[in-house]
Design a protein around this motif. Structure first.
Motif, short mmCIF file in Angstrom:
data_model
loop_
_atom_site.label_atom_id
_atom_site.label_comp_id
_atom_site.label_asym_id
_atom_site.label_seq_id
_atom_site.Cartn_x
_atom_site.Cartn_y
_atom_site.Cartn_z
N LYS A 112 -0.11 1.52 -4.27
CA LYS A 112 0.04 2.33 -4.65
C LYS A 112 -0.90 2.69 -6.26
O LYS A 112 -1.35 3.70 -6.75
CB LYS A 112 0.95 2.20 -5.16
CG LYS A 112 2.10 2.61 -3.67
CD LYS A 112 4.13 2.95 -4.20
CE LYS A 112 4.44 3.53 -4.83
NZ LYS A 112 5.64 3.59 -5.39
N VAL B 4 2.24 -3.82 -2.19
CA VAL B 4 2.32 -2.14 -2.84
C VAL B 4 2.00 -1.68 -4.21
O VAL B 4 1.52 -0.71 -4.45
CB VAL B 4 4.22 -1.93 -2.34
CG1 VAL B 4 4.20 -0.80 -3.24
CG2 VAL B 4 4.74 -2.12 -1.76
N PRO C 270 5.36 -8.85 -0.88
CA PRO C 270 5.27 -7.74 -0.11
C PRO C 270 5.28 -6.58 -1.69
O PRO C 270 4.66 -5.75 -1.28
CB PRO C 270 7.28 -7.73 -0.03
CG PRO C 270 6.85 -8.71 0.75
CD PRO C 270 6.08 -10.24 0.08
N TRP D 113 5.13 5.72 1.73
CA TRP D 113 5.49 6.36 -0.13
C TRP D 113 5.14 8.32 -0.19
O TRP D 113 4.45 8.24 0.93
CB TRP D 113 5.48 6.29 -0.96
CG TRP D 113 3.29 5.10 -1.26
CD1 TRP D 113 2.70 6.05 -1.84
CD2 TRP D 113 2.40 4.93 -0.51
NE1 TRP D 113 1.32 6.24 -1.93
CE2 TRP D 113 1.29 4.87 -0.90
CE3 TRP D 113 2.70 3.71 0.79
CZ2 TRP D 113 -0.06 4.46 -0.37
CZ3 TRP D 113 1.31 2.55 0.87
CH2 TRP D 113 0.34 3.52 0.31
N TYR E 65 3.22 -5.42 7.28
CA TYR E 65 3.78 -4.22 7.04
C TYR E 65 3.27 -2.45 6.67
O TYR E 65 2.37 -2.01 7.40
CB TYR E 65 3.62 -4.59 5.25
CG TYR E 65 3.79 -6.27 4.40
CD1 TYR E 65 4.93 -6.54 4.69
CD2 TYR E 65 2.67 -7.05 4.53
CE1 TYR E 65 5.13 -7.89 3.78
CE2 TYR E 65 2.23 -8.03 4.23
CZ TYR E 65 3.97 -8.93 3.70
OH TYR E 65 3.97 -10.19 3.18
N HIS E 66 4.86 -2.36 7.22
CA HIS E 66 4.40 -0.85 7.57
C HIS E 66 4.94 0.06 6.20
O HIS E 66 6.15 -0.46 5.63
CB HIS E 66 5.06 -0.46 8.26
CG HIS E 66 5.38 1.19 8.68
ND1 HIS E 66 6.34 1.81 8.81
CD2 HIS E 66 5.00 2.54 7.93
CE1 HIS E 66 5.96 2.96 9.18
NE2 HIS E 66 4.82 3.44 8.39
N LEU E 67 4.04 0.42 5.34
CA LEU E 67 4.47 1.09 4.13
C LEU E 67 4.59 2.77 3.82
O LEU E 67 3.11 3.86 4.83
CB LEU E 67 3.44 0.58 2.84
CG LEU E 67 2.91 -1.11 2.70
CD1 LEU E 67 1.88 -0.87 2.02
CD2 LEU E 67 4.51 -1.62 2.33
#
Length: 114
Positions: free
Chosen positions: A83, A79, A75, A21, A17-19
């Motif tokens: 976060k 996150v 997913p 924010w 996963y490429h997160l």
């Protein structure tokens, strides 16, 4: 990025996963001790939950996180972990963030999946 699949007793998987924010109002608060502490928190979360951080880049106004996670996490869960935990800890540890974000219970990050 690993080319080989990760193995567990009942599966083989490659899930990355490429997160990305940002802080609320895209404020440039991710500098100095806040940046260093955020990287520590992200590494600790990865270790605790069995997620491998493949790359992390903390800029003054956004975060890029590239991770490899086991299939037991959705997913949205990934996150939420990366976060939510840092938001609570950073606003608790840094008074300057509490002042900018209207108290200890306000979230550090802009709205999105949490």
């Amino acid at each position: 990025m690993p080319n080989e699949a990760n193995h567990s007793p009942h599966s083989a998987h490659i899930i990355n996963y490429h997160l990305v924010w940002i802080p609320r109002d895209r404020k440039r608060v991710l500098v100095g001790p806040v940046e260093a502490r955020l990287k520590e928190l992200l590494a600790g979360i990865a270790t605790q939950y069995g997620v491998e951080i493949l790359a992390v880049e903390v800029m003054s106004d956004h975060v890029h996180l590239f991770v490899s996670a086991p299939p037991k996490f959705s997913p949205a869960e990934i996150v939420r972990l990366f976060k939510g935990i840092p938001s609570r800890k950073l606003t608790k540890e840094f008074e300057s963030l509490r002042c900018q974000y209207w108290g200890e219970h306000a979230t550090l990050w802009a709205e999105g999946i949490t």
